[in-house]
Design a protein around this motif. Structure first.
Motif, short mmCIF file in Angstrom:
data_model
loop_
_atom_site.label_atom_id
_atom_site.label_comp_id
_atom_site.label_asym_id
_atom_site.label_seq_id
_atom_site.Cartn_x
_atom_site.Cartn_y
_atom_site.Cartn_z
N GLY A 299 0.83 -1.20 0.00
CA GLY A 299 0.00 0.00 0.00
C GLY A 299 0.86 1.25 0.00
N SER A 300 0.66 2.09 1.00
CA SER A 300 1.42 3.34 1.10
C SER A 300 2.64 3.21 2.01
CB SER A 300 0.51 4.45 1.64
OG SER A 300 0.03 4.13 2.94
N GLU A 301 2.96 1.99 2.45
CA GLU A 301 4.11 1.77 3.33
C GLU A 301 5.24 1.10 2.56
OE1 GLU A 301 3.13 -0.26 6.90
OE2 GLU A 301 1.75 1.28 7.61
N TYR A 302 6.48 1.53 2.88
CA TYR A 302 7.66 1.00 2.21
C TYR A 302 8.70 0.63 3.26
CZ TYR A 302 5.44 3.38 -1.72
OH TYR A 302 4.54 3.79 -2.67
N ARG A 303 9.52 -0.36 2.92
CA ARG A 303 10.60 -0.78 3.82
C ARG A 303 11.93 -0.68 3.08
NH1 ARG A 303 8.96 -5.61 7.02
NH2 ARG A 303 8.19 -3.93 8.38
N PHE A 304 12.91 -0.04 3.73
CA PHE A 304 14.22 0.19 3.13
C PHE A 304 15.31 -0.44 3.99
CE2 PHE A 304 11.51 3.53 1.56
CZ PHE A 304 11.89 3.70 0.24
N ILE A 305 16.36 -0.88 3.32
CA ILE A 305 17.53 -1.43 4.00
C ILE A 305 18.72 -0.53 3.71
CG2 ILE A 305 18.17 -2.94 2.06
CD1 ILE A 305 18.95 -5.05 4.15
N LYS A 306 19.52 -0.26 4.73
CA LYS A 306 20.65 0.64 4.57
C LYS A 306 21.79 -0.07 3.86
CE LYS A 306 23.40 3.99 7.20
NZ LYS A 306 23.67 4.54 8.55
N LEU A 307 22.31 0.58 2.80
CA LEU A 307 23.39 -0.01 2.02
C LEU A 307 24.77 0.50 2.44
CD1 LEU A 307 21.82 0.17 -1.55
CD2 LEU A 307 21.90 -1.79 0.00
N GLY A 308 24.84 1.70 2.99
CA GLY A 308 26.14 2.24 3.38
C GLY A 308 26.03 3.68 3.81
N GLU A 309 27.17 4.24 4.25
CA GLU A 309 27.19 5.59 4.81
C GLU A 309 27.59 6.65 3.79
OE1 GLU A 309 26.32 6.84 7.59
OE2 GLU A 309 26.04 5.12 8.93
N LYS A 310 28.63 6.39 3.00
CA LYS A 310 29.18 7.42 2.12
C LYS A 310 29.09 6.95 0.68
CE LYS A 310 32.36 9.07 5.71
NZ LYS A 310 33.78 9.32 6.07
N LEU A 311 27.88 6.94 0.18
CA LEU A 311 27.62 6.43 -1.16
C LEU A 311 27.41 7.59 -2.13
CD1 LEU A 311 25.10 3.58 -0.25
CD2 LEU A 311 27.58 3.40 -0.57
N GLU A 312 27.86 7.39 -3.34
CA GLU A 312 27.66 8.38 -4.40
C GLU A 312 26.29 8.09 -5.02
OE1 GLU A 312 27.43 10.58 -7.71
OE2 GLU A 312 27.79 8.45 -8.05
N TYR A 313 25.37 9.05 -4.89
CA TYR A 313 23.98 8.78 -5.19
C TYR A 313 23.70 8.48 -6.66
CZ TYR A 313 22.74 10.17 -0.42
OH TYR A 313 22.63 10.23 0.94
N GLN A 314 24.39 9.12 -7.56
CA GLN A 314 24.14 8.87 -8.98
C GLN A 314 24.45 7.42 -9.33
OE1 GLN A 314 25.54 11.89 -11.64
NE2 GLN A 314 25.60 10.52 -13.40
N SER A 315 25.57 6.92 -8.83
CA SER A 315 25.94 5.53 -9.08
C SER A 315 25.00 4.57 -8.36
CB SER A 315 27.38 5.27 -8.63
OG SER A 315 28.28 6.10 -9.33
N LEU A 316 24.58 4.94 -7.15
CA LEU A 316 23.68 4.09 -6.38
C LEU A 316 22.34 3.91 -7.10
CD1 LEU A 316 22.70 2.56 -3.88
CD2 LEU A 316 22.20 4.77 -2.81
N ILE A 317 21.80 4.98 -7.63
CA ILE A 317 20.51 4.91 -8.32
C ILE A 317 20.62 4.03 -9.56
CG2 ILE A 317 18.80 6.25 -9.59
CD1 ILE A 317 19.42 8.56 -7.60
N ALA A 318 21.69 4.21 -10.32
CA ALA A 318 21.88 3.39 -11.52
C ALA A 318 21.98 1.91 -11.15
CB ALA A 318 23.13 3.84 -12.26
N ALA A 319 22.69 1.60 -10.05
CA ALA A 319 22.84 0.21 -9.62
C ALA A 319 21.52 -0.35 -9.10
CB ALA A 319 23.92 0.11 -8.54
N ALA A 320 20.73 0.49 -8.43
CA ALA A 320 19.44 0.03 -7.90
C ALA A 320 18.50 -0.38 -9.03
CB ALA A 320 18.80 1.12 -7.05
#
Length: 317
Positions: free
Chosen positions: A237-258
């Motif tokens: 529904g309107s609820e989502y669950r996230f898992i932490k991947l790391g502390e100092k991640l480069e967001y552009q690369s992270l999004i592409a990998a996701a």
């Protein structure tokens, strides 16, 4: 003197079980040991939940907290009379008896047909709904009886103006319907409750970094190009669950990998503890620390999603 791994596990389980049973006022009798679902759970290497689970026919019902299945149950008429003994309820709250334990009624959808219920200290809800199915054997028996006894008068105890006899109904076509109560979770699954609830860090402002058709896929620190990154692993529904991947991640690369390497990201998580955030309406709802061996990572969809083109909003907030 040395102990085997099995003996060490038994000692740890017995110690934990003794602490919990003493806290809850149980005796350490042979009978309690023999029938203890909690002790068997500890022996299997699973910790107790953050809060006691409901009872079902007198035994702890862990599955209804940790899973997302649908269960056939027995349910009573809702009433405020037993609210003082229902876990987590206040005097005067409407409660309903489900398989021998009192649950709190949070909302009545349809009287005697559908309710939203809660249990104890858990901030989660279940749907209790009466399900009707045709009973062909009883319908055939009724038709045969009427055919063989056309002048017989048949009456049932029922409320005025309703063809409702509690557990069964007869419609205008003389079809017999039987009912059963079904209990199902609303929202995300409860496996995170084997972990430890963690206070949310109000100093960290998280925001969606990329959304797909199902909602936010990656969240991170608002207004930054690098920082802690979280990957969606479940939604309901309107609820989502996230898992932490790391502390100092480069967001552009992270999004592409996701988008293209979901499974690799999930299996690349390091450490013994997973950090989990539940999310609703654009805000963190609650946070947990869960031992990695207790997380059902194999249940998540690890199929890599292939995109010919990266969406235009992939790197925007």
């Amino acid at each position: 003197m040395s102990f085997s791994d099995r003996e060490k596990q038994l000692i740890r389980a017995a110690f934990s079980w003794g602490q919990i049973t003493q806290k809850e006022g149980y005796t350490l009798s042979d009978l309690e040991i023999e029938k203890s679902v909690l002790f068997r759970r500890l022996l299997a290497g699973r910790p107790p939940l953050a809060f006691p689970p409901p009872l079902r026919h007198g035994f702890p019902w862990y599955e209804v907290i940790e899973g997302r299945g649908e269960y056939v149950v027995n349910a009573s008429e809702p009433s405020p009379e037993c609210s003082i003994i229902a876990p987590g309820s206040k005097p005067g709250d409407t409660c309903i008896l489900i398989d021998g334990a009192f649950w709190r009624v949070a909302e009545t959808i349809r009287e005697r047909e559908e309710y939203v219920v809660e249990w104890g200290q858990y901030p989660i809800q279940w749907r209790l709904k009466k399900h009707w199915e045709v009973n062909y054997e009883m319908t055939q028996q009724l038709h045969n009886f009427r055919k063989e006894n056309p002048t017989a008068q048949i009456s049932f105890d029922r409320r005025s103006d309703q063809r409702d006899y509690g557990e069964f109904r007869i419609d205008d076509e003389q079809t017999v319907w039987l009912s059963e109560w079904q209990l199902s979770r609303i929202g995300l699954s409860g496996w995170v409750w084997v972990g430890t609830p963690v206070e949310l860090d109000s100093r960290m402002q998280l925001a969606p970094l990329f959304q797909d058709q199902q909602g936010p896929l990656v969240i991170g620190e608002d207004g930054k190009k690098r920082g802690c990154g979280w990957l969606r692993i479940e939604h309901a529904g309107s609820e989502y669950r996230f898992i932490k991947l790391g502390e100092k991640l480069e967001y552009q690369s992270l999004i592409a990998a996701a988008i293209t390497e979901f499974g690799s990201l999930l299996h690349g998580i390091q450490g013994e503890e997973l950090e989990i955030i539940d999310w609703r309406n654009g805000q963190p709802l609650r946070q947990f620390s869960v031992p990695i061996q207790l997380a059902p990572l194999e249940q998540f969809d690890l199929r890599e999603q292939n995109y010919d083109l990266v969406p235009d909003n992939a790197f925007g907030n």
